[in-house]
Structure formats: C-alpha cells, structure tokens
Enzyme design. Structure first.
Site, PDB file in Angstrom:
ATOM      1  N   LYS A  53       0.964  -0.976   0.207  1.00  0.00           N
ATOM      2  CA  LYS A  53      -0.015  -0.381  -0.214  1.00  0.00           C
ATOM      3  C   LYS A  53       0.592   1.400   0.253  1.00  0.00           C
ATOM      4  CE  LYS A  53      -3.641  -2.130   2.251  1.00  0.00           C
ATOM      5  NZ  LYS A  53      -4.643  -2.361   3.271  1.00  0.00           N
ATOM      6  N   GLN A  97      -4.528  -1.045   9.797  1.00  0.00           N
ATOM      7  CA  GLN A  97      -4.222  -2.414   9.032  1.00  0.00           C
ATOM      8  C   GLN A  97      -5.211  -3.469   9.509  1.00  0.00           C
ATOM      9  OE1 GLN A  97      -3.984  -2.971   5.962  1.00  0.00           O
ATOM     10  NE2 GLN A  97      -4.088  -5.365   6.096  1.00  0.00           N
ATOM     11  N   ASP A 120     -10.787   3.045   4.214  1.00  0.00           N
ATOM     12  CA  ASP A 120     -11.238   1.767   3.964  1.00  0.00           C
ATOM     13  C   ASP A 120     -12.556   1.465   3.240  1.00  0.00           C
ATOM     14  OD1 ASP A 120      -9.307  -0.048   3.406  1.00  0.00           O
ATOM     15  OD2 ASP A 120      -8.815   0.284   5.944  1.00  0.00           O
TER      16      ASP A 120
END
Ligand code: GUN
Length: 284
Positions: A53, A97, A120
């Site tokens: 990422k 995460q 997200d």
C-alpha cells in the site's frame, strides 16, 4: 474458455490516471494528498499488505505516513495515534490495518477515524450510506470488483449474482453494490443449504470465503462471470477461493489469483484517498 480480467493491468491503468490527477491536485492546492497507515503488531501478511500500500501510495505521488506500533500496545496507545491523525488537517485518509491484535477492540479503534477520512469504507456511516444508496466511501475490495466488471462492460441488470461470504469488508458491501446495479443478489455463508445449486444459478459469482479452491467446476454455470476474492497462502503458493484450472473452461470471464482482485484493492484505496482529499478541499 473464459476471458481473464487482468487486475494487474487495470489497476496499473487506474494508478497512472490517478498520478495525473494527484499532480493536478498538488498544482491547484499546493499540498500533497496524504495517507496515514497504522499497523499494530507483527502479522506477516499485514506487513506485506502495508508495504504494498505504501509503495503504491508513493507511486501515484501521494505522501505516505506510516505508524508502526508494537504487538503489546494498549488500546489507549493505539487510540492516541489514530486521534492525532484524525485531528491533523494535513491528512486525507487513515487506514488502520486489520486484523488488530486480539486484545484490542477493533470497533473502538475504527470509530475514532472521522468518516471523511475512512478510506477503507469500514465505518457505520459509510456502510449505512451505501445501504441507503447515498454517495459514500466504498470498501476497496468490492469497489475494485465493480471496476473490473465495468471495465469489461459486463451487463448486470436483472442478473443473478451470488456472493459467497458475508464479511463486513467484502461480502456485505459487495452484495449491496450488485443490488444497486439491479442484480438479484443471494448471499451465501457457512450455514447456507443447497450451496451448490444456488451457485449453479449464478450469472455473476463472487467468491470471498477464504477457503482455497472452494468453488469447483460443478458449482459454476456455463458462461458465468467468476470473481475470485480469495487470497489463501498454501503449500502450493497463493491460491484463490476458486478452482481456477477447472472453472476457467466453463466461465465467460474469470479473475486470476494472484493478479486479479488483489491489485485492484490497492488501486481503489488510492482512489478513495484522492476522493477524500477532493471532498476536504471542497468543504473548506
Ligand atoms: N485487512 C485485510 N484487508 C484489509 C483492508 O482492505 N483494509 C484494512 N485496513 N485492513 C485489511
């Protein structure tokens, strides 16, 4: 023989288009779009995802800030990190995460992210808006799947779509997005009866259950579009949720693993970060 939807190629195209838009943003607003990534602990898969990422963020010209906290961090320590990013006007997106170490309450931590920085698309506000058909930040993996279907101009209206898996991150938002496109959607899970028959009725079959090669040829209708969200680490290497070798002869379209949905997830994270940045400028 199915046409392969190449997620690596499509994500590269999306990232190259973003690179141009990110530079335009910089020239217009004189600041770099910034994504903050928080990683708690030493989960090896998470470390790989986060590294990928960060690399992609920098590739498109965004600034990447990474915060690594030890496995035994307290909830308060993680919360403080997230809150400081939440209050920083220079940060457009915050990604925590998952999974977090077991002693931490994921919901409590995620709730500290302002919905406008939830790149997200995990927060109740964004999921709720998606359910209501309002503009929202959509979870990256299902958003990426929709881009793949769109790139091949696959007709969705009136089609039977079956989603295998009901996770908050993939299965549920995936089903909502397909419903929005007028599919007749069935969500299957571990308690579903007659799974094979339901799958065989699918024009669009999305596998997101996390079981290697779970979808076998006898579960797939001839001409179906088969999307494989699975990333399973096995002794044979990285394997999807679909028995690719046997299903590819039946399907009309199929996504490979690796090189399918995975790279699209990262491209959509960057797209979401860009959209957050644009919205925050427009709100000023
Ligand atoms: N863990 C597995 N997939 C994801 C994702 O898309 N976002 C975050 N934050 N964590 C994940």
């Amino acid at each position: 023989m199915a046409k392969i939807i190449d997620g690596k190629l499509l994500s590269a195209k999306i990232k190259d288009e973003l690179k141009v838009k990110v530079e335009e943003f910089y020239n217009k607003y004189n600041r770099k779009i910034t994504l903050a990534v928080v990683l708690v602990g030493d989960n090896p898969a998470s470390q790989v995802y986060v590294k990928n990422k960060i690399t992609a963020t920098e590739y498109v010209g965004m600034k990447s800030l990474s915060f690594r906290l030890p496995e035994d961090s307290t909830e308060q320590q993680v919360a403080e990190t997230v809150l400081s990013l939440a209050n920083d006007n220079g940060i457009d997106g915050i990604l925590v995460q998952l999974p977090l170490p077991k002693h931490l309450d994921e919901n409590k931590i995620l709730k500290l992210i302002p919905p406008s920085k939830d790149v997200d698309g995990f927060l109740a506000e964004n999921v709720g808006k998606l359910l209501l058909g309002q503009p929202s930040t959509v979870a990256c993996t299902p958003f990426g799947v929709m881009k793949m279907l769109e790139s091949e101009k696959i007709a969705l209206s009136g089609k039977n779509a079956v989603v295998l898996g009901r996770s908050n991150i993939v299965g549920k938002p995936m089903a909502l997005l397909l419903l929005q496109e007028n599919c007749t959607v069935t969500i299957c899970h571990s308690k579903t009866q007659n799974l094979k028959e339901i799958c065989r009725n699918a024009d669009i079959l999305v596998a997101a259950i996390g079981r290697p090669k779970f979808v076998t040829a006898d579960m797939v209708k001839e001409g179906a579009v088969v999307i494989d969200v699975g990333i399973n680490r096995t002794e044979q290497g990285l394997v999807g949720d679909v028995d690719y070798e046997n299903v590819k002869d039946l399907a009309s379209y199929i996504t490979p693993v690796p090189g399918g949905v995975g790279p699209m997830t990262i491209a959509m994270l960057l797209e979401n970060t860009y959209l957050s940045a644009i919205r925050s400028q427009n709100d000023l």
